[in-house]
Design an enzyme around this catalytic site. Structure first.
Site, short mmCIF file in Angstrom:
data_model
loop_
_atom_site.label_atom_id
_atom_site.label_comp_id
_atom_site.label_asym_id
_atom_site.label_seq_id
_atom_site.Cartn_x
_atom_site.Cartn_y
_atom_site.Cartn_z
N GLY A 90 0.82 -1.20 0.00
CA GLY A 90 0.00 0.00 0.00
C GLY A 90 0.86 1.25 0.00
CD GLU A 91 3.94 2.91 3.10
OE1 GLU A 91 4.86 3.38 2.42
OE2 GLU A 91 4.12 2.36 4.20
#
Lengths: 336, 336
Positions: free
Chosen positions: A303-304
């Site tokens: 993610g991120e």
């Protein structure tokens, strides 16, 4: 996207010093970018931006994640000091990072908390994630952030996520909009163990019962089963399309928001390319539902925005090929 | 590669602020680079170099390619003036390009022709590609170029190819060393039509009859069925391993040379990562034979090193993740 620029880019590819079609998907990417920009050759990116929407989720207290909720705020600090994967990946790809706190359970610096609507979203297996006022504020915040970024010169947008427990609401959104069962959308997230996996399936099952009732109303669905971070991401992705700005999608959490954004703004997906394929089961459903073929398949599940950023150099290359390669005529190279 | 640095990199990944294993293949790449360099974290590349080995092939006269042989020399000029795909891809990835003329049928500038052994390699369906003296000179040239590059500071090497007709000898080498039939290795190359495809299969069939007899002797195989460019590439790849320098492999032509290089220097493949998967059928056999999993699968089939260069930013990212991400301790982030 612009049909004239698209056709010009297809034609230009035939004139460049390479066998026709020999750059494969990169040629299609260049054509898509030309169409998004309405310009052939497409302009190189001058301001690729990642916006990480952060928020906590009540369901983390149900033991659906390998990590405690405190990590969300700690990681937000890590983003701001440049120590996270998204920072390194952005630097490699020539992008810059913005963090927006939508619902982190901790206090965060003023510079990122202007749009915050609450501390942690609701326990979606038994109550709504947000109130009507909160969901409207969160979607509006996502739209406002997209507007700010495009007005500030962003020519390529990436949404990222940070929030312990967020693959649980993401799975619920995907299941609700693709008519999938809980076991088909549940994944290990950050690496939950077998007992946690079983708790997660149960939470998704219960949340999905509530979500299915409002699956035909995207705002109600976000209110019921998402969270402020996911609602803002959906608003951001929808508004990026309104602002005719190309988007590189990340993994399952952003993907879940994208499925809702396509309901908010049908056709928005024409402005999106999938950066990568996550091993999270729900992500495969997202890609199929949106009819997107990811650029990378490297088992990334962080993610991120990291998966989208890993793919960004391919988009840069695709644009620069159309802009910088010599034609057969210019280089004095014989055709086939 | 160094086992101590490898173990240190595996351990370091566990300390960085991300769920264990969440960067998937990128984590493995970083570990491999640390092992190649004998250093954890691995140093960022300071001089990534592409060497394009160019040469013509007698079989082009048999109508196995969509393009005339004259294009080889014209494209070499295009490389030197910066207008080709390899130039753009190198620029995006932060690499620089060197061209080495091994057997171009035309005259080329002195700066790139020091290692040239002849003008065009032989008609491999009926005669040897090279004499014994020529094949030895070509392999030695490839080794010498690798030495020059490593001595000059290159810390990541990529081999590229340019030569009209070169997928024909590449297919023969792969078939000879993987015991495959002509129809299993023949591909469209730069885009040959159906009649050309049939001519190409016949040439591969005849060349393979000659090649199989010497398949257990890599130098004899290069002499019989390759060409000076392919022989030099094989020497280059073998010597890169001797010099403990990591290599990112390109598509089918470099892959064919790599299969021979692994015979010349068994174990060399430990220093290689496959940049991408080409749609050329012989490339699948190369990857399987060398037990390499490509980073990209984007339908690229241009050669020149372009597929490896498209993947290079992933390797850069993998190294920088290990070097630049904060640990849980440094960032004050709670573990699972």
């Amino acid at each position: 996207p612009d049909e004239t620029a698209r056709r010009q880019a297809v034609a230009r590819h035939q004139t460049l010093t390479k066998p026709a079609g020999s750059l494969g998907r990169l040629e299609e990417l260049g054509v898509w970018l030309a169409a998004c920009q309405g310009a052939c050759p497409p302009r190189p990116f001058t301001r690729a931006r990642v916006v990480v929407f952060a928020g906590d989720h009540g369901v983390a207290a149900q033991g659906v994640s390998a990590y405690p909720s405190a990590v969300t705020g700690q990681m937000v600090t890590n983003f701001l000091t440049g120590g996270a994967a998204v920072n390194v990946a952005a630097s490699v790809a020539g992008a810059t990072v913005r963090v927006v706190d939508m619902a982190v359970a901790a206090d965060t610096p003023e510079q990122i908390s202007a749009h915050k609507v609450r501390r942690g979203s609701g326990l979606i297996d038994r109550a709504d994630a947000l109130t009507q006022q909160e969901v409207e504020a969160a979607i509006a915040a996502g739209r406002a952030v997209a507007d700010e970024e495009v007005d500030g010169g962003a020519d390529l947008l990436i949404a990222g996520d940070m929030g312990i427990g967020n693959t649980t609401p993401a799975a619920v959104l995907v299941a609700a909009l693709t008519s999938a069962e809980p076991v088909a959308v549940v994944g290990r997230g950050t690496g939950v163990d077998d007992n946690g996996w079983m708790r997660k399936v149960a939470v998704i099952r219960d949340a999905l019962r509530r979500a299915r009732k409002v699956a035909n109303d995207p705002v109600a669905l976000l209110r019921t089963a998402a969270g402020a971070d996911l609602a803002a991401t959906a608003g951001f992705l929808a508004q990026a399309a309104v602002r005719r700005t190309p988007v590189l999608l990340d993994g399952v959490v952003v993907g879940a928001a994208a499925v809702v954004a396509e309901e908010l703004a049908p056709g928005a997906r024409q402005w999106w390319v999938a950066g990568h394929r996550s091993p999270e089961p729900a992500h495969a459903l997202v890609l199929e539902h949106l009819d997107l073929t990811p650029l990378l398949d490297l088992g990334m599940r962080l993610g991120e925005g990291s998966g989208a950023l890993a793919a960004l150099p391919l988009l840069v290359l695709a644009a620069r090929v159309l802009g910088e390669m010599a034609t057969f005529d210019e280089a004095g190279v014989s055709g086939p």
